[in-house]
Design a protein around this motif. Structure first.
Motif, PDB file in Angstrom:
ATOM      1  N   TYR A 153       0.837  -1.200   0.000  1.00 22.87           N
ATOM      2  CA  TYR A 153       0.000   0.000   0.000  1.00 22.87           C
ATOM      3  C   TYR A 153       0.872   1.249   0.000  1.00 22.87           C
ATOM      4  O   TYR A 153       0.663   2.168  -0.792  1.00 22.87           O
ATOM      5  N   PHE A 154       1.865   1.286   0.881  1.00 21.93           N
ATOM      6  CA  PHE A 154       2.763   2.434   0.977  1.00 21.93           C
ATOM      7  C   PHE A 154       3.492   2.670  -0.351  1.00 21.93           C
ATOM      8  O   PHE A 154       3.575   3.805  -0.838  1.00 21.93           O
ATOM      9  N   ILE A 155       3.995   1.603  -0.945  1.00 18.23           N
ATOM     10  CA  ILE A 155       4.712   1.720  -2.223  1.00 18.23           C
ATOM     11  C   ILE A 155       3.772   2.193  -3.327  1.00 18.23           C
ATOM     12  O   ILE A 155       4.118   3.097  -4.101  1.00 18.23           O
ATOM     13  N   MET A 156       2.596   1.591  -3.414  1.00 21.44           N
ATOM     14  CA  MET A 156       1.634   1.966  -4.454  1.00 21.44           C
ATOM     15  C   MET A 156       1.199   3.427  -4.299  1.00 21.44           C
ATOM     16  O   MET A 156       1.168   4.174  -5.266  1.00 21.44           O
ATOM     17  N   TYR A 157       0.880   3.804  -3.084  1.00 19.34           N
ATOM     18  CA  TYR A 157       0.393   5.166  -2.829  1.00 19.34           C
ATOM     19  C   TYR A 157       1.470   6.214  -3.101  1.00 19.34           C
ATOM     20  O   TYR A 157       1.224   7.209  -3.771  1.00 19.34           O
ATOM     21  N   ASN A 158       2.671   5.976  -2.589  1.00 21.55           N
ATOM     22  CA  ASN A 158       3.722   6.991  -2.673  1.00 21.55           C
ATOM     23  C   ASN A 158       4.553   6.944  -3.947  1.00 21.55           C
ATOM     24  O   ASN A 158       4.926   7.993  -4.478  1.00 21.55           O
ATOM     25  N   PHE A 159       4.860   5.746  -4.451  1.00 19.99           N
ATOM     26  CA  PHE A 159       5.818   5.640  -5.546  1.00 19.99           C
ATOM     27  C   PHE A 159       5.216   5.228  -6.882  1.00 19.99           C
ATOM     28  O   PHE A 159       5.781   5.546  -7.924  1.00 19.99           O
ATOM     29  N   VAL A 160       4.110   4.514  -6.858  1.00 15.68           N
ATOM     30  CA  VAL A 160       3.477   4.132  -8.119  1.00 15.68           C
ATOM     31  C   VAL A 160       2.462   5.196  -8.527  1.00 15.68           C
ATOM     32  O   VAL A 160       2.490   5.704  -9.650  1.00 15.68           O
ATOM     33  N   LEU A 161       1.587   5.557  -7.618  1.00 19.36           N
ATOM     34  CA  LEU A 161       0.552   6.551  -7.923  1.00 19.36           C
ATOM     35  C   LEU A 161       1.016   7.988  -7.656  1.00 19.36           C
ATOM     36  O   LEU A 161       0.357   8.923  -8.109  1.00 19.36           O
ATOM     37  N   HIS A 162       2.102   8.134  -6.923  1.00 13.44           N
ATOM     38  CA  HIS A 162       2.641   9.458  -6.570  1.00 13.44           C
ATOM     39  C   HIS A 162       1.569  10.361  -5.946  1.00 13.44           C
ATOM     40  O   HIS A 162       1.513  11.562  -6.221  1.00 13.44           O
ATOM     41  N   LYS A 163       0.701   9.743  -5.136  1.00 16.03           N
ATOM     42  CA  LYS A 163      -0.354  10.448  -4.409  1.00 16.03           C
ATOM     43  C   LYS A 163      -1.303  11.217  -5.339  1.00 16.03           C
ATOM     44  O   LYS A 163      -1.932  12.190  -4.937  1.00 16.03           O
ATOM     45  N   GLN A 164      -1.407  10.752  -6.590  1.00 13.53           N
ATOM     46  CA  GLN A 164      -2.236  11.421  -7.592  1.00 13.53           C
ATOM     47  C   GLN A 164      -3.530  10.645  -7.817  1.00 13.53           C
ATOM     48  O   GLN A 164      -3.568   9.418  -7.696  1.00 13.53           O
ATOM     49  N   MET A 165      -4.566  11.369  -8.189  1.00 15.66           N
ATOM     50  CA  MET A 165      -5.850  10.758  -8.521  1.00 15.66           C
ATOM     51  C   MET A 165      -5.673   9.822  -9.714  1.00 15.66           C
ATOM     52  O   MET A 165      -4.836  10.058 -10.589  1.00 15.66           O
ATOM     53  N   VAL A 166      -6.474   8.750  -9.740  1.00 12.30           N
ATOM     54  CA  VAL A 166      -6.459   7.802 -10.850  1.00 12.30           C
ATOM     55  C   VAL A 166      -7.706   8.067 -11.684  1.00 12.30           C
ATOM     56  O   VAL A 166      -8.830   7.901 -11.210  1.00 12.30           O
ATOM     57  N   HIS A 167      -7.480   8.489 -12.919  1.00 13.58           N
ATOM     58  CA  HIS A 167      -8.590   8.839 -13.805  1.00 13.58           C
ATOM     59  C   HIS A 167      -8.865   7.687 -14.765  1.00 13.58           C
ATOM     60  O   HIS A 167      -8.037   7.344 -15.591  1.00 13.58           O
ATOM     61  N   LEU A 168     -10.028   7.106 -14.607  1.00 11.35           N
ATOM     62  CA  LEU A 168     -10.498   6.052 -15.495  1.00 11.35           C
ATOM     63  C   LEU A 168     -11.564   6.663 -16.409  1.00 11.35           C
ATOM     64  O   LEU A 168     -12.058   7.755 -16.136  1.00 11.35           O
ATOM     65  N   PRO A 169     -11.957   5.978 -17.492  1.00  6.50           N
ATOM     66  CA  PRO A 169     -12.922   6.581 -18.430  1.00  6.50           C
ATOM     67  C   PRO A 169     -14.212   7.102 -17.779  1.00  6.50           C
ATOM     68  O   PRO A 169     -14.701   8.159 -18.150  1.00  6.50           O
ATOM     69  N   PHE A 170     -14.752   6.366 -16.801  1.00 11.03           N
ATOM     70  CA  PHE A 170     -16.026   6.772 -16.210  1.00 11.03           C
ATOM     71  C   PHE A 170     -15.938   7.083 -14.728  1.00 11.03           C
ATOM     72  O   PHE A 170     -16.962   7.284 -14.073  1.00 11.03           O
TER      73      PHE A 170
END
Length: 164
Positions: free
Chosen positions: A42-59
């Motif tokens: 979770y920590f890796i995904m939140y901080n380093f993969v997603l860079h604390k950015q919103m994930v925009h999907l088509p809908f």
């Protein structure tokens, strides 16, 4: 691999033998390891993969703390099931597919609980996401253990098995 994991866990069980049953210790060891993996992922995904950015999907747009939650669970779902089935609750006589379906239902409930608690802690109580994940995990683990023991991996008595 199963025997190797059991030998390690059972070796560390000795000092705790008077405090709790072996199955509970195995659950704490396996669940604790899987939970630690979940928190690290979770920590890796939140901080380093997603860079604390919103994930925009088509809908849909997903907040980073919720997206990281689902990303980490995609790894810890199968590892948790395998550890529960083969290490902790190996004496269950339910069919594997029934266990998997029940485990899926349990994990679905845990996802919902995780989602609700994360929303509450992060968005309403303004607690840092990783700390919120740790608090959430505590509540969900208690619910999960009781559900797995009494429902997902329960042992049917031999009398009930002979009736069908």
């Amino acid at each position: 691999m199963r025997q190797f994991i059991l030998q390690i866990i059972d070796f560390f069980y000795r000092p705790f033998a008077k405090l709790m049953p072996l199955q509970t210790f195995r659950y704490l060891a396996c669940g604790g390891g899987n939970t630690l993996l979940d928190i690290v992922l979770y920590f890796i995904m939140y901080n380093f993969v997603l860079h604390k950015q919103m994930v925009h999907l088509p809908f849909l747009t997903i907040t980073p703390h919720i997206a990281a939650l689902f990303m980490s669970m995609s790894i810890t779902f199968p590892s948790g099931f395998l550890l529960s089935k083969y290490i902790v609750f190996s004496n269950s006589n339910l069919r594997g597919r029934i266990q998997l379906f029940r485990y899926f239902m349990l994990v679905s409930a845990c996802i919902l609980l995780n989602y609700v608690f994360m929303k509450l802690f992060v968005e309403y109580l303004h607690i840092y996401p990783t700390v919120s994940k740790i608090f959430t995990t505590f509540f969900v683990v208690c619910f999960s253990y009781l559900t797995q023991k009494k429902f997902t991996f329960k042992v049917k008595s031999s009398e009930k098995l002979n009736l069908f």
